[in-house]
Design a protein around this motif. Structure first.
Motif, PDB file in Angstrom:
ATOM      1  N   VAL A  66       0.799  -1.231   0.000  1.00 12.94           N
ATOM      2  CA  VAL A  66       0.000   0.000   0.000  1.00 12.94           C
ATOM      3  C   VAL A  66       0.835   1.286   0.000  1.00 12.94           C
ATOM      4  CG1 VAL A  66      -2.002  -1.134   1.008  1.00 12.94           C
ATOM      5  CG2 VAL A  66      -0.345  -0.038   2.515  1.00 12.94           C
ATOM      6  N   PRO A  67       2.077   1.312   0.516  1.00 12.67           N
ATOM      7  CA  PRO A  67       2.820   2.568   0.441  1.00 12.67           C
ATOM      8  C   PRO A  67       3.107   3.031  -0.986  1.00 12.67           C
ATOM      9  CG  PRO A  67       3.798   1.141   2.099  1.00 12.67           C
ATOM     10  CD  PRO A  67       2.814   0.311   1.326  1.00 12.67           C
ATOM     11  N   VAL A  93      -3.649  -6.765  -0.056  1.00  7.05           N
ATOM     12  CA  VAL A  93      -2.784  -5.607   0.158  1.00  7.05           C
ATOM     13  C   VAL A  93      -2.036  -5.798   1.473  1.00  7.05           C
ATOM     14  CG1 VAL A  93      -4.266  -4.047  -1.150  1.00  7.05           C
ATOM     15  CG2 VAL A  93      -4.618  -4.286   1.308  1.00  7.05           C
ATOM     16  N   GLY A  94      -0.913  -5.101   1.595  1.00  5.22           N
ATOM     17  CA  GLY A  94      -0.121  -5.249   2.814  1.00  5.22           C
ATOM     18  C   GLY A  94       0.834  -4.096   3.008  1.00  5.22           C
ATOM     19  N   HIS A  95       1.597  -4.165   4.117  1.00  2.88           N
ATOM     20  CA  HIS A  95       2.554  -3.103   4.456  1.00  2.88           C
ATOM     21  C   HIS A  95       3.652  -2.945   3.413  1.00  2.88           C
ATOM     22  CE1 HIS A  95       0.833  -2.937   8.427  1.00  2.88           C
ATOM     23  NE2 HIS A  95       1.224  -4.148   8.745  1.00  2.88           N
ATOM     24  N   GLY A  96       4.016  -4.054   2.765  1.00  3.25           N
ATOM     25  CA  GLY A  96       5.219  -4.061   1.942  1.00  3.25           C
ATOM     26  C   GLY A  96       6.443  -4.304   2.815  1.00  3.25           C
ATOM     27  N   VAL A  97       7.487  -4.794   2.212  1.00  5.24           N
ATOM     28  CA  VAL A  97       8.756  -4.984   2.922  1.00  5.24           C
ATOM     29  C   VAL A  97       9.352  -3.610   3.198  1.00  5.24           C
ATOM     30  CG1 VAL A  97      11.077  -5.965   2.777  1.00  5.24           C
ATOM     31  CG2 VAL A  97       9.127  -7.235   1.845  1.00  5.24           C
ATOM     32  N   LEU A 114      -1.386   3.318   8.060  1.00  4.25           N
ATOM     33  CA  LEU A 114      -1.571   3.384   6.613  1.00  4.25           C
ATOM     34  C   LEU A 114      -2.407   2.216   6.114  1.00  4.25           C
ATOM     35  CD1 LEU A 114      -1.072   4.288   3.720  1.00  4.25           C
ATOM     36  CD2 LEU A 114       1.209   3.277   3.855  1.00  4.25           C
ATOM     37  N   LEU A 115      -2.092   1.009   6.554  1.00  3.02           N
ATOM     38  CA  LEU A 115      -2.837  -0.160   6.091  1.00  3.02           C
ATOM     39  C   LEU A 115      -4.297  -0.076   6.517  1.00  3.02           C
ATOM     40  CD1 LEU A 115      -2.859  -2.858   4.643  1.00  3.02           C
ATOM     41  CD2 LEU A 115      -2.125  -3.957   6.769  1.00  3.02           C
TER      42      LEU A 115
END
Length: 291
Positions: A66-67, A93-97, A114-115
């Motif tokens: 999502v960022p 969807v997710g935070h991302g690494v 954010l998530l």
């Protein structure tokens, strides 16, 4: 009934996807999952191509970080896939690494906030609502999709830690767990997800998707061991499976008994025959785990 799928890993060049997707479709695999790992392949572009090349297999993306996206763009792309290929797209969807997010200048100070904001807005937009949001990260002013999905669609969230798992239960329609999740980890995740669902007063079904690192064929044991060690989880019990169909089916059943609704077989990064792996999942493992 346990859903079963396989991953097309982005260590493979994008031009390999067509052949793998067609094998998945022809062999009767339920779901083919794709990853948007930086800096390899785009999740929406590969999903659209895989869906267009096939007729029946469901195509999942796990996960879209999502960022990297304005939520309105996520919603537009998701809605487009759902309308063009009804019932066949699955998006998570997710935070991302966080290291990757830092590399592109998108690392959020509060990934959880954010998530949460992204999930709430995304589900509302895909539900056909007109949204105004003034959050810390998500800001929308009277936004609605011209072409929302014609039917209700699920939005999954990737989660690992306790707070993220509770959030997934509260604000998502399902949860994606990594291949570093053994059966006991699935049980713990289910409990935390249910805590989030209870806090939000949600009673509808919540699908849990779990990746299972899988190796079969020549050198399977060594390939599995090498990948677990490389991931830093070589000493964690009950992670991954190597062997023929019955051994893999047993590992799938253990995850299902722990609370997984869908198990996605994840080949090792050096899998020598991706098409063969997908056919193995569909033709040999699936009959042993799907009633």
């Amino acid at each position: 009934m346990t859903g079963l799928g396989a991953v097309f890993r982005p260590q493979l060049a994008p031009e390999r996807l067509r052949a793998v997707a067609r094998v998945a479709d022809e062999a009767g695999l339920a779901e083919l999952w794709l990853w948007e790992d930086c800096f390899r392949e785009g999740g929406i572009s590969t999903a659209a191509a895989a869906l267009a090349w096939t007729e029946r297999v469901r195509v999942g993306v796990g996960l879209l970080p999502v960022p990297l996206r304005n939520v309105a763009v996520t919603a537009m792309e998701a809605a487009t896939l759902h309308r063009m290929f009804p019932g066949r797209a699955v998006l998570g969807v997710g935070h991302g690494v966080q290291d990757w997010m830092g590399q592109v200048g998108a690392r959020a100070e509060s990934p959880l906030t954010l998530l949460r904001e992204h999930l709430v807005a995304l589900r509302a937009l895909l539900g056909g609502e007109r949204v105004t949001a003034k959050g810390r990260y998500v800001r929308l002013d009277d936004v609605a999709l011209d072409w929302p999905p014609e039917q209700a669609v699920e939005v999954l969230a990737g989660a690992t830690g306790p707070r993220s798992l509770r959030l997934a239960g509260e604000a998502a329609d399902g949860t994606v767990l990594t291949a570093n999740t053994p059966p006991d980890g699935v049980r713990r995740a289910r409990r935390l997800i249910d805590e989030g669902r209870a806090a939000a007063g949600r009673s509808e079904a919540h699908r849990v998707v779990v990746y299972l690192l899988t190796a079969t064929g020549p050198g399977a044991d060594e390939r599995l061991r090498d990948e677990l060690v490389a991931e830093g989880v070589g000493d964690v019990p009950d992670l991954g499976v190597a062997g023929e169909a019955e051994a893999v089916a047993g590992a799938v059943r253990r995850l299902a008994e722990a609370g997984a609704d869908t198990v996605i077989l994840q080949p090792t990064g050096d899998e020598p025959d991706p098409e063969g792996f997908v056919r193995f999942a569909a033709e040999q493992v699936r009959p042993l785990v799907v009633a």
